[in-house]
Design an enzyme around this catalytic site. Sequence first.
Site, mmCIF file in Angstrom:
data_model
loop_
_atom_site.group_PDB
_atom_site.id
_atom_site.type_symbol
_atom_site.label_atom_id
_atom_site.label_comp_id
_atom_site.label_asym_id
_atom_site.label_seq_id
_atom_site.Cartn_x
_atom_site.Cartn_y
_atom_site.Cartn_z
ATOM 1 N N LYS A 125 0.843 -1.210 0.000
ATOM 2 C CA LYS A 125 0.000 0.000 0.000
ATOM 3 C C LYS A 125 0.879 1.261 0.000
ATOM 4 C CE LYS A 125 -3.396 2.820 0.605
ATOM 5 N NZ LYS A 125 -4.347 3.082 -0.446
ATOM 6 N N CYS A 127 -3.729 10.669 1.097
ATOM 7 C CA CYS A 127 -3.005 9.403 0.853
ATOM 8 C C CYS A 127 -1.616 9.658 0.278
ATOM 9 C CB CYS A 127 -3.797 8.521 -0.100
ATOM 10 S SG CYS A 127 -5.232 7.785 0.691
HETATM 11 N N1 LIG Z 1 -10.268 7.649 2.340
HETATM 12 C C1 LIG Z 1 -9.569 7.012 1.404
HETATM 13 O O1 LIG Z 1 -9.688 7.289 0.229
HETATM 14 C C2 LIG Z 1 -8.609 5.906 1.795
HETATM 15 C C3 LIG Z 1 -8.136 5.045 0.788
HETATM 16 C C4 LIG Z 1 -7.311 3.996 1.145
HETATM 17 C C5 LIG Z 1 -6.947 3.824 2.479
HETATM 18 N N2 LIG Z 1 -7.405 4.692 3.435
HETATM 19 C C6 LIG Z 1 -7.026 4.435 4.826
HETATM 20 O O2 LIG Z 1 -8.141 3.897 5.521
HETATM 21 C C7 LIG Z 1 -8.087 4.299 6.895
HETATM 22 C C8 LIG Z 1 -9.380 4.984 7.269
HETATM 23 O O3 LIG Z 1 -9.495 6.146 6.480
HETATM 24 P P1 LIG Z 1 -10.849 6.939 6.313
HETATM 25 O O4 LIG Z 1 -10.660 7.882 5.173
HETATM 26 O O5 LIG Z 1 -11.995 5.979 6.293
HETATM 27 O O6 LIG Z 1 -10.880 7.749 7.702
HETATM 28 P P2 LIG Z 1 -12.076 8.639 8.284
HETATM 29 O O7 LIG Z 1 -11.443 9.665 9.113
HETATM 30 O O8 LIG Z 1 -13.030 8.998 7.201
HETATM 31 O O9 LIG Z 1 -12.872 7.596 9.235
HETATM 32 C C9 LIG Z 1 -12.332 7.001 10.359
HETATM 33 C C10 LIG Z 1 -13.456 6.750 11.368
HETATM 34 O O10 LIG Z 1 -12.898 6.018 12.468
HETATM 35 C C11 LIG Z 1 -13.500 6.486 13.671
HETATM 36 N N3 LIG Z 1 -12.653 6.078 14.783
HETATM 37 C C12 LIG Z 1 -11.506 6.644 15.236
HETATM 38 N N4 LIG Z 1 -11.016 5.922 16.267
HETATM 39 C C13 LIG Z 1 -11.862 4.875 16.458
HETATM 40 C C14 LIG Z 1 -11.896 3.774 17.375
HETATM 41 N N5 LIG Z 1 -10.934 3.602 18.278
HETATM 42 N N6 LIG Z 1 -12.925 2.915 17.292
HETATM 43 C C15 LIG Z 1 -13.899 3.077 16.371
HETATM 44 N N7 LIG Z 1 -13.921 4.097 15.480
HETATM 45 C C16 LIG Z 1 -12.909 4.977 15.523
HETATM 46 C C17 LIG Z 1 -13.621 7.983 13.449
HETATM 47 O O11 LIG Z 1 -14.582 8.546 14.308
HETATM 48 C C18 LIG Z 1 -14.022 8.044 11.963
HETATM 49 O O12 LIG Z 1 -15.436 8.054 11.792
HETATM 50 C C19 LIG Z 1 -6.852 5.188 7.025
HETATM 51 O O13 LIG Z 1 -5.760 4.429 7.438
HETATM 52 C C20 LIG Z 1 -6.633 5.675 5.602
HETATM 53 O O14 LIG Z 1 -5.290 6.026 5.369
HETATM 54 C C21 LIG Z 1 -8.245 5.704 3.117
#
Ligand SMILES: NC(=O)c1ccc[n+]([C@@H]2O[C@H](COP(=O)([O-])OP(=O)(O)OC[C@H]3O[C@@H](n4cnc5c(N)ncnc54)[C@H](O)[C@@H]3O)[C@@H](O)[C@H]2O)c1
Length: 399
Positions: A201, A255
């Site tokens: 990744k 990202c």
């Molecule tokens: N958004 C993208 O396009 C994308 C693409 C690939 C990978 N990622 C990766 O995926 C992961 C999540 O990204 P995202 O964009 O969904 O983040 P986001 O911020 O949209 O969502 C994360 C959620 O997790 C919740 N959260 C935080 N701590 C928590 C806990 N201890 N228990 C339960 N919920 C909790 C937050 O309240 C939030 O709603 C990250 O590592 C990101 O790098 C994101």
Amino acid sequence: MKAVFMGLGYIGLPTAAVAASKGIDVIGVDINPDVVNTINSGKIHIVEPELDKVVKDVVEKGSLKAKLQPEEADAFLIVVPTPFRQNHRPDISYVESATRAVLPYLKENDLYIIESTSPVHTTEKMADLIWKERPELKGKIYIAYCPERVLPGNVIYELEHNDRVIGGINTESTEKATVFYQQFVKGKLHPTNSRTAEMCKLTENSSRDVQIAFANELSMIAEKANINVWELIELANKHPRVNILQPGCGVGGHCIAVDPWFIVSDYTEQAQIIKRARETNDYKSDWCANKVLEAAVEFEKKYDREPVIACMGLAFKPDIDDLRESPAKYITSRVVAESNAEVLVVEPNVHTHTTFALMDYKEAYTKADIVAWLVRHKPFLAIAKEENKIELDFCGVRK
Ligand SMILES: NC(=O)c1ccc[n+]([C@@H]2O[C@H](COP(=O)([O-])OP(=O)(O)OC[C@H]3O[C@@H](n4cnc5c(N)ncnc54)[C@H](O)[C@@H]3O)[C@@H](O)[C@H]2O)c1
């Protein structure tokens, strides 16, 4: 099959909803009560096409329930944020606290998967944490890493159709995780170990960053040499084995502008090109801001008045409303802060902004003396060039 998804954001919610739509009994957990309440009322709190329909459907059927606390299940997925700290070091504290939250509910034969983008060795570290707190489960649960590579705006389709890399801490874990994803992924599932999957990744996003840095570096060289960079790249790409990307005003988003630092911070000595690429792409934004500020000084000298400057675009890439880590927003902030000129701020995909008063793009173009093209949004391409404007094209609107 019952699965708990920890984190219901941009990635966790669509994945939980798609899994629920394919017959998995899903408990979505988030620490934010507003998120939990919104989802339980069949609505969504993020912008993503098609997601509202899927969520409404699975919530009404009862196959997706949002909660503040996890509970017993067969599979636990960690999809929480992994930002970096101020010194560019990755912050895996959210992954750790989500893991601690599921610890009491783990039982023999359960599957634990991290999807959050994570530094190499994170899955093994979390396995150690689990063994330390629940030693009786050592060797009796399955632990894997499976990164997400969907494109925001097309998540529902890509979740089902993209290939995925699945890396367990042992072969049994890889196999168990593969069987889990087979329930809702039609793309190929590629088995490996957890470390390689984590690095895969980070490699994907670093590869993009390095390639964009090459284009951005070329754009600065070309400017110095008085060569049109767009023509240069088009001609170079006529070579059958050359494929140079387009330059821009930097690299943004959560990202590509973030993940390479996860490699650099752990492998500082080895990650020379990855680090330089990150710095080059960040430098390109300052270079662009400086060009606008220099043009303003020249204008004032020539006409004995401050110019009106239009900063065209705030988003981190064309035709979206996402301003996270956006170089265009950074450049606009610098121009506003460092010049005495009137600065007109334009972002056709956003209605209001907390810092900037936004203006219609056509009006801004008409009023401006200096036009800085920061984002190649489609509507900008239709604006006819007026000869009296000083235009600084950082993203190929006029190419
Ligand atoms: N958004 C993208 O396009 C994308 C693409 C690939 C990978 N990622 C990766 O995926 C992961 C999540 O990204 P995202 O964009 O969904 O983040 P986001 O911020 O949209 O969502 C994360 C959620 O997790 C919740 N959260 C935080 N701590 C928590 C806990 N201890 N228990 C339960 N919920 C909790 C937050 O309240 C939030 O709603 C990250 O590592 C990101 O790098 C994101």
